[in-house]
Design a protein around this motif. Structure first.
Motif, PDB file in Angstrom:
ATOM      1  N   GLN A 164       2.728   1.060  -3.337  1.00 36.53           N
ATOM      2  CA  GLN A 164       1.716   1.107  -4.599  1.00 36.53           C
ATOM      3  C   GLN A 164       2.109  -0.066  -5.599  1.00 36.53           C
ATOM      4  N   ALA A 186       0.950  -1.137  -0.079  1.00 37.06           N
ATOM      5  CA  ALA A 186      -0.145  -0.084  -0.024  1.00 37.06           C
ATOM      6  C   ALA A 186       0.833   1.252  -0.002  1.00 37.06           C
ATOM      7  N   ASN A 194       1.624  -3.455  -6.803  1.00 33.50           N
ATOM      8  CA  ASN A 194       0.330  -4.656  -6.676  1.00 33.50           C
ATOM      9  C   ASN A 194       0.724  -6.070  -7.407  1.00 33.50           C
TER      10      ASN A 194
END
Length: 89
Positions: free
Chosen positions: A43, A40, A45
């Motif tokens: 960022q 998070a 993923n």
């Protein structure tokens, strides 16, 4: 064999299952939480970034706690086998 005895044996076995599963799953959840916070914040993923550390942690916990887990299961079965005459009635 009375219902109280059945419930006692069932409750003891169920509590042992909860303890053994939590020993294996909780460290994996903690690592997953740390990786999720990192993902998070950066960022990123990538699914393998969260899967691989959890898998490694689970395997390490199984290797480290394996003898203890087997010992607990062995103790429960030894208790059950030694008390078969009392449990049957």
């Amino acid at each position: 064999m009375s219902a109280d005895m059945i419930l006692d044996v069932y409750g003891e076995a169920f509590m042992l299952i909860i303890i053994l599963v939590s020993v294996i799953v909780l460290p994996s959840l903690m690592v997953g939480l740390v990786i999720s916070v990192f993902q998070a914040a950066t960022q990123i993923n990538e699914q393998t970034l969260s899967f691989l550390p959890r898998l490694i942690m689970t395997l390490v916990v199984i290797m480290v706690a394996g003898p203890w887990i087997v010992g607990k299961i062995k103790d429960l079965f030894a208790y059950l086998f030694h008390n078969i005459p009392y449990l049957i009635g």
